[in-house]
Scaffold this active site. Structure first.
Site, PDB file in Angstrom:
ATOM      1  N   GLN A  42       2.877  10.002   1.269  1.00 18.95           N
ATOM      2  CA  GLN A  42       4.210   9.384   1.249  1.00 18.95           C
ATOM      3  C   GLN A  42       5.027   9.770   0.014  1.00 18.95           C
ATOM      4  O   GLN A  42       6.237   9.556  -0.006  1.00 18.95           O
ATOM      5  CB  GLN A  42       4.098   7.860   1.331  1.00 18.95           C
ATOM      6  CG  GLN A  42       3.651   7.382   2.706  1.00 18.95           C
ATOM      7  CD  GLN A  42       3.480   5.884   2.719  1.00 18.95           C
ATOM      8  OE1 GLN A  42       2.452   5.371   2.305  1.00 18.95           O
ATOM      9  NE2 GLN A  42       4.509   5.179   3.155  1.00 18.95           N
ATOM     10  N   CYS A  75       6.257  -0.267   6.821  1.00 21.34           N
ATOM     11  CA  CYS A  75       5.799   0.881   6.035  1.00 21.34           C
ATOM     12  C   CYS A  75       6.935   1.296   5.107  1.00 21.34           C
ATOM     13  O   CYS A  75       8.087   1.314   5.517  1.00 21.34           O
ATOM     14  CB  CYS A  75       5.459   2.024   6.999  1.00 21.34           C
ATOM     15  SG  CYS A  75       4.947   3.550   6.190  1.00 21.34           S
ATOM     16  N   LEU A  76       6.608   1.642   3.873  1.00 27.46           N
ATOM     17  CA  LEU A  76       7.649   2.038   2.924  1.00 27.46           C
ATOM     18  C   LEU A  76       8.394   3.297   3.382  1.00 27.46           C
ATOM     19  O   LEU A  76       9.521   3.533   2.966  1.00 27.46           O
ATOM     20  CB  LEU A  76       7.059   2.253   1.528  1.00 27.46           C
ATOM     21  CG  LEU A  76       6.556   0.982   0.820  1.00 27.46           C
ATOM     22  CD1 LEU A  76       5.960   1.332  -0.534  1.00 27.46           C
ATOM     23  CD2 LEU A  76       7.662  -0.050   0.677  1.00 27.46           C
ATOM     24  N   HIS A  79      -2.301   7.135   7.525  1.00 30.91           N
ATOM     25  CA  HIS A  79      -1.386   8.100   6.883  1.00 30.91           C
ATOM     26  C   HIS A  79      -2.110   9.397   6.531  1.00 30.91           C
ATOM     27  O   HIS A  79      -1.539  10.482   6.635  1.00 30.91           O
ATOM     28  CB  HIS A  79      -0.804   7.516   5.587  1.00 30.91           C
ATOM     29  CG  HIS A  79       0.417   6.666   5.781  1.00 30.91           C
ATOM     30  ND1 HIS A  79       1.583   7.156   6.325  1.00 30.91           N
ATOM     31  CD2 HIS A  79       0.667   5.374   5.480  1.00 30.91           C
ATOM     32  CE1 HIS A  79       2.496   6.192   6.344  1.00 30.91           C
ATOM     33  NE2 HIS A  79       1.964   5.090   5.846  1.00 30.91           N
ATOM     34  N   GLY A  82       0.822  -1.196   0.000  1.00 39.47           N
ATOM     35  CA  GLY A  82       0.000   0.000   0.000  1.00 39.47           C
ATOM     36  C   GLY A  82       0.859   1.249   0.000  1.00 39.47           C
ATOM     37  O   GLY A  82       2.040   1.207   0.366  1.00 39.47           O
ATOM     38  N   HIS A 102      -3.947   0.990   7.866  1.00 40.00           N
ATOM     39  CA  HIS A 102      -2.604   1.589   7.832  1.00 40.00           C
ATOM     40  C   HIS A 102      -2.581   2.806   6.891  1.00 40.00           C
ATOM     41  O   HIS A 102      -2.089   3.879   7.259  1.00 40.00           O
ATOM     42  CB  HIS A 102      -1.592   0.535   7.372  1.00 40.00           C
ATOM     43  CG  HIS A 102      -0.187   1.043   7.235  1.00 40.00           C
ATOM     44  ND1 HIS A 102       0.821   0.699   8.110  1.00 40.00           N
ATOM     45  CD2 HIS A 102       0.377   1.870   6.310  1.00 40.00           C
ATOM     46  CE1 HIS A 102       1.947   1.314   7.727  1.00 40.00           C
ATOM     47  NE2 HIS A 102       1.707   2.026   6.632  1.00 40.00           N
ATOM     48  N   GLU A 103      -3.116   2.635   5.692  1.00 41.47           N
ATOM     49  CA  GLU A 103      -3.068   3.725   4.718  1.00 41.47           C
ATOM     50  C   GLU A 103      -3.974   4.882   5.126  1.00 41.47           C
ATOM     51  O   GLU A 103      -3.623   6.046   4.941  1.00 41.47           O
ATOM     52  CB  GLU A 103      -3.437   3.221   3.317  1.00 41.47           C
ATOM     53  CG  GLU A 103      -2.499   2.153   2.749  1.00 41.47           C
ATOM     54  CD  GLU A 103      -1.018   2.493   2.843  1.00 41.47           C
ATOM     55  OE1 GLU A 103      -0.664   3.682   2.753  1.00 41.47           O
ATOM     56  OE2 GLU A 103      -0.219   1.569   3.031  1.00 41.47           O
TER      57      GLU A 103
HETATM   58 NI    NI Z   1       2.856   3.255   5.508  1.00 43.32          NI
END
Ligand code: NI
Length: 159
Positions: A51, A90-91, A136, A46, A132-133
């Protein structure tokens, strides 16, 4: 399409709240394409627009369930059920993982990239990814809500 730079943990933008999208124009379509490409390039499940430095309420998710990349614009969670304790990364936090508690099931509403309202009933990994997304978009990352003391640094695989 283009790969965009992913903002990393120290970047203050990750703490900011994203704004609703009111017009899904060419620029938004390009952003979505770039987000999908950037997510795949980095082997993520995701990615949220914040991000890649854009404070708009857009997320892309692919949990490899055969549905391909899901695009959620202005998403909202309208229902949750149960709990699951899961490992999460997380990226924006390379090589870091922690345990978090997420709902086991969620129902989310959003617009797809054609501006059509969609309802997603999700469980397990997809429910986790949606939560999670969507966090953000509120400026919340998984380290803000992790079970204290569970953060681990994992060496990337050397191939
Ligand atoms: Ni993330």
């Amino acid at each position: 399409m283009a790969i965009r730079n992913i903002r990393l943990e120290k970047d203050e933008i990750l703490k900011k709240k994203s704004r609703e999208v009111d017009v899904i124009d060419e620029k938004i379509q390009t952003l979505i394409d770039d987000m999908i490409e950037t997510m795949y390039k980095n082997n993520g499940v995701g990615l949220s627009a914040v991000q890649v430095g854009i404070l708009k309420r857009i997320v892309v998710i692919d949990v490899e369930d055969g549905e391909g990349a899901r695009v959620l614009i202005n998403p909202k969670i309208v229902k949750t059920k149960g709990e699951q304790e899961v490992d999460e990364g997380c990226l924006s936090f390379p090589n870091q993982y922690a345990k978090v508690v997420r709902p086991k099931e969620v129902t989310a509403e959003a617009l797809n990239r054609d501006g059509k309202k969609i309802v997603i009933k999700a469980k397990d990994l997809l429910a986790q990814a949606i939560c999670h997304e969507l966090d953000h978009l509120e400026g919340i990352t998984f380290v803000d809500i992790m079970i204290p003391g569970t953060l681990e640094y994992v060496e990337p695989n050397k191939k």
